[in-house]
Design a protein around this motif. Structure first.
Motif, short mmCIF file in Angstrom:
data_model
loop_
_atom_site.label_atom_id
_atom_site.label_comp_id
_atom_site.label_asym_id
_atom_site.label_seq_id
_atom_site.Cartn_x
_atom_site.Cartn_y
_atom_site.Cartn_z
N ILE A 193 0.90 -1.19 -0.02
CA ILE A 193 0.15 -0.15 0.03
C ILE A 193 0.90 1.37 -0.11
O ILE A 193 0.77 2.26 -0.68
N ALA A 194 1.74 1.22 0.84
CA ALA A 194 2.85 2.37 0.84
C ALA A 194 3.30 2.76 -0.50
O ALA A 194 3.70 3.87 -1.03
N LYS A 195 3.87 1.72 -1.04
CA LYS A 195 4.41 1.62 -2.38
C LYS A 195 3.54 2.35 -3.35
O LYS A 195 3.74 3.38 -4.08
N ALA A 196 2.44 1.84 -3.13
CA ALA A 196 1.23 2.18 -4.23
C ALA A 196 0.87 3.68 -3.97
O ALA A 196 0.32 4.36 -5.01
N MET A 197 0.99 4.26 -2.65
CA MET A 197 0.76 5.73 -2.65
C MET A 197 2.01 6.52 -2.93
O MET A 197 1.86 7.50 -2.96
N GLY A 198 3.19 5.84 -3.45
CA GLY A 198 4.21 6.54 -4.04
C GLY A 198 5.35 6.93 -3.17
O GLY A 198 6.34 7.55 -3.66
N ALA A 199 5.36 6.23 -2.10
CA ALA A 199 6.39 6.35 -0.97
C ALA A 199 7.55 5.42 -1.39
O ALA A 199 7.63 4.55 -2.18
N GLU A 200 8.60 5.82 -0.95
CA GLU A 200 9.94 5.25 -0.90
C GLU A 200 9.85 4.19 0.50
O GLU A 200 9.69 4.57 1.51
N VAL A 201 9.75 2.83 0.23
CA VAL A 201 9.44 1.87 1.22
C VAL A 201 10.85 1.10 1.81
O VAL A 201 11.45 0.50 0.74
N THR A 202 10.80 1.03 2.85
CA THR A 202 12.04 0.44 3.75
C THR A 202 11.17 -0.75 4.62
O THR A 202 10.51 -0.39 5.30
N VAL A 203 11.71 -2.09 4.53
CA VAL A 203 11.32 -3.29 5.63
C VAL A 203 12.35 -3.34 6.58
O VAL A 203 13.37 -3.31 6.39
N LEU A 204 11.79 -3.23 7.90
CA LEU A 204 12.67 -3.63 9.08
C LEU A 204 12.18 -5.08 9.56
O LEU A 204 10.98 -5.08 10.28
N SER A 205 12.73 -5.95 9.50
CA SER A 205 12.31 -7.27 9.64
C SER A 205 13.41 -7.88 10.56
O SER A 205 14.61 -7.43 10.69
N GLN A 206 13.15 -8.86 11.31
CA GLN A 206 14.18 -9.47 12.32
C GLN A 206 15.34 -10.09 11.68
O GLN A 206 16.42 -10.08 12.21
N SER A 207 15.15 -10.37 10.59
CA SER A 207 16.19 -11.12 9.67
C SER A 207 15.99 -10.71 7.82
O SER A 207 15.18 -9.96 7.75
N LEU A 208 16.88 -11.23 7.31
CA LEU A 208 16.97 -10.81 6.06
C LEU A 208 16.31 -11.98 5.17
O LEU A 208 16.25 -12.21 3.79
N ALA A 209 15.56 -12.98 5.88
CA ALA A 209 15.13 -14.28 5.26
C ALA A 209 14.13 -13.81 4.24
O ALA A 209 13.87 -14.79 3.32
N LYS A 210 13.25 -12.90 4.46
CA LYS A 210 12.15 -12.50 3.53
C LYS A 210 12.51 -11.41 2.45
O LYS A 210 11.45 -10.83 1.89
N GLU A 211 13.62 -10.94 2.28
CA GLU A 211 14.19 -9.88 1.67
C GLU A 211 13.61 -9.70 0.29
O GLU A 211 13.09 -8.88 -0.38
N GLU A 212 13.80 -11.06 -0.41
CA GLU A 212 13.27 -11.07 -1.94
C GLU A 212 11.57 -10.75 -2.00
O GLU A 212 11.51 -10.11 -2.95
N ASP A 213 11.07 -11.39 -0.89
CA ASP A 213 9.56 -10.93 -1.08
C ASP A 213 9.34 -9.43 -1.01
O ASP A 213 8.42 -9.16 -1.58
N GLY A 214 9.85 -9.11 0.24
CA GLY A 214 9.71 -7.55 0.64
C GLY A 214 9.99 -6.70 -0.89
O GLY A 214 9.25 -5.87 -0.97
N LYS A 215 11.03 -7.07 -1.59
CA LYS A 215 11.39 -6.35 -2.65
C LYS A 215 10.37 -6.36 -3.69
O LYS A 215 9.84 -5.49 -4.47
#
Ligand code: NAP
Ligand code: ZN
Length: 346
Positions: A193-215
């Protein structure tokens, strides 16, 4: 009274059992719905396990409901039989206070009636979406756009609106740096949603395990909060941090990642109180706030927005007999990214 198959937790934290519950006879402004799918929200788990407060048992959770209209009362104008509809976290409110009048039923001064683990104004307990049918006052029913499948739509009724509302209020949009903390059910929708609103989005997750999905969901940055370096590197970085985590966080570290005047909005609800030092706010005139789901007009707006921008929860469909295991997987952050119950299996 019409009865329907359902799944209930008989006592706090007990395994789920198939059961039959009664739904009320149709009132003039009621919509009867055959439920097709119900999402599992972490709030269901908090309540079944009494992690917030004492619950009302037996409990039939579920406030991410998608289905089809089977009957409408004579006063209902917005819906007809066959319509694809959703029901979220609320099923009634006073309708008269300033917040109800403004379409912010979640802040009703009489107290909004929650979809389950609550009581109707006549004192009857509410039972939620882990069931095959529900009867709901028309004001609390929304239309699911044709382009969104019912199973994919279900999580939007809570995870979608709970993240859309604060992202909109705090102006996630072009030129804004937004961090989403926790990429579970709420978080993975928030990124989209934040991306669709036009923002630059960063994920802060416990690990990098889901990085590919986040991107893939639209994040351009992805950091592990298990690394101390992350907090140093991102100091003063964000305009908005949306915290979707179900556990307590070291708040001062997160507040430190906000710019002057930046906003940290909490939607996650851990059992214990959070704490922070006053300097974390004062030093940079920061704002710490929270947000409770969203009102009905905004819920419809969110569904239409998701349809227009292709925002879609990534779901794992399960049967009624899988719910106990799904709860354990959610609490272990092992969910990709929302479990949805096919209620035909109940
Ligand atoms: P979820 O699917 O379990 O997602 C929460 C995410 O938080 C996890 O996937 C994990 O993401 C992260 N997390 C979990 N434990 C953590 C820990 N100890 N430290 C740091 N991060 C941790 O839950 P959800 O359904 O999205 O719900 C999230 C919270 O929002 C719950 O507390 C729920 O009750 C609340 N909620 C509030 C509202 C509201 O109106 N305010 C509405 C709905 C839900 P990573 O693996 O990426 O770290
Ligand atoms: Zn929820």
């Amino acid at each position: 009274m019409p009865s329907t198959r359902a799944l209930n937790a008989p006592t706090p934290g007990a395994p789920f059992e198939p059961t039959t519950i009664e739904r009320r006879e149709l009132r003039d402004d009621d919509v009867a719905i055959d439920i097709a799918f119900a999402g599992i929200c972490h709030s269901d788990i908090h309540q079944v396990r009494e992690e917030w407060s004492e619950g009302i048992f037996p409990m039939v959770p579920g406030h991410e409901i998608a289905g089809t209209v089977t009957a409408v009362g004579p006063d209902v104008e917005r819906f007809s039989v066959g319509d694809r509809v959703g029901v979220g976290c609320f099923v009634d409110s006073c309708g008269e206070c300033e917040y109800c009048q403004a379409g912010e039923e979640q802040y009703c001064t009489k107290g909004v009636v929650v979809t389950y683990n609550g009581r109707h104004y006549d004192g009857e307990p509410t039972y939620g979406g882990y069931s095959q049918a529900i009867v709901v006052k028309d004001r609390f029913v929304v239309t699911i756009p044709d382009s969104i499948e019912l199973d994919v739509a279900a999580p939007l009724l809570c995870a979608g609106i709970t993240t859309y509302s604060p992202l909109k209020r705090w102006q996630a949009g072009p030129g804004k740096k937004v961090a989403i903390v926790g990429m579970g059910g709420l978080g993975h929708v928030a990124v989209q949603i934040a991306k669709a609103m036009g923002a630059e989005v960063t994920v802060l997750s416990q690990s990098l395990a889901k990085e590919e999905d986040g991107k893939r969901f639209g994040a351009s940055g992805y950091y592990a909060t298990s690394e101390k370096e992350t907090f140093k590197k991102l100091r003063g970085e964000f305009d908005l941090i949306l915290n979707t985590v179900s556990a307590n966080l070291p708040m001062d570290r997160y507040l430190g990642m906000l710019r002057v005047g930046g906003v940290m909005a909490n939607v996650g609800v851990p059992s214990d109180s959070d704490s922070y030092h006053a300097f974390s706010l004062i030093g940079s005139r920061r704002i710490l706030t929270g947000s409770n789901v969203g009102g009905l007009p905004e819920t419809q707006e969110m569904l239409d927005f998701c349809a227009e921008h292709g925002v879609a929860p990534q779901i794992e469909k399960i049967e009624g007999s899988d719910v106990d295991e799904a709860y354990d997987r959610v609490t272990a952050s092992d969910v990709r990214y929302r479990f949805v119950i096919d209620v035909a299996s109940l």
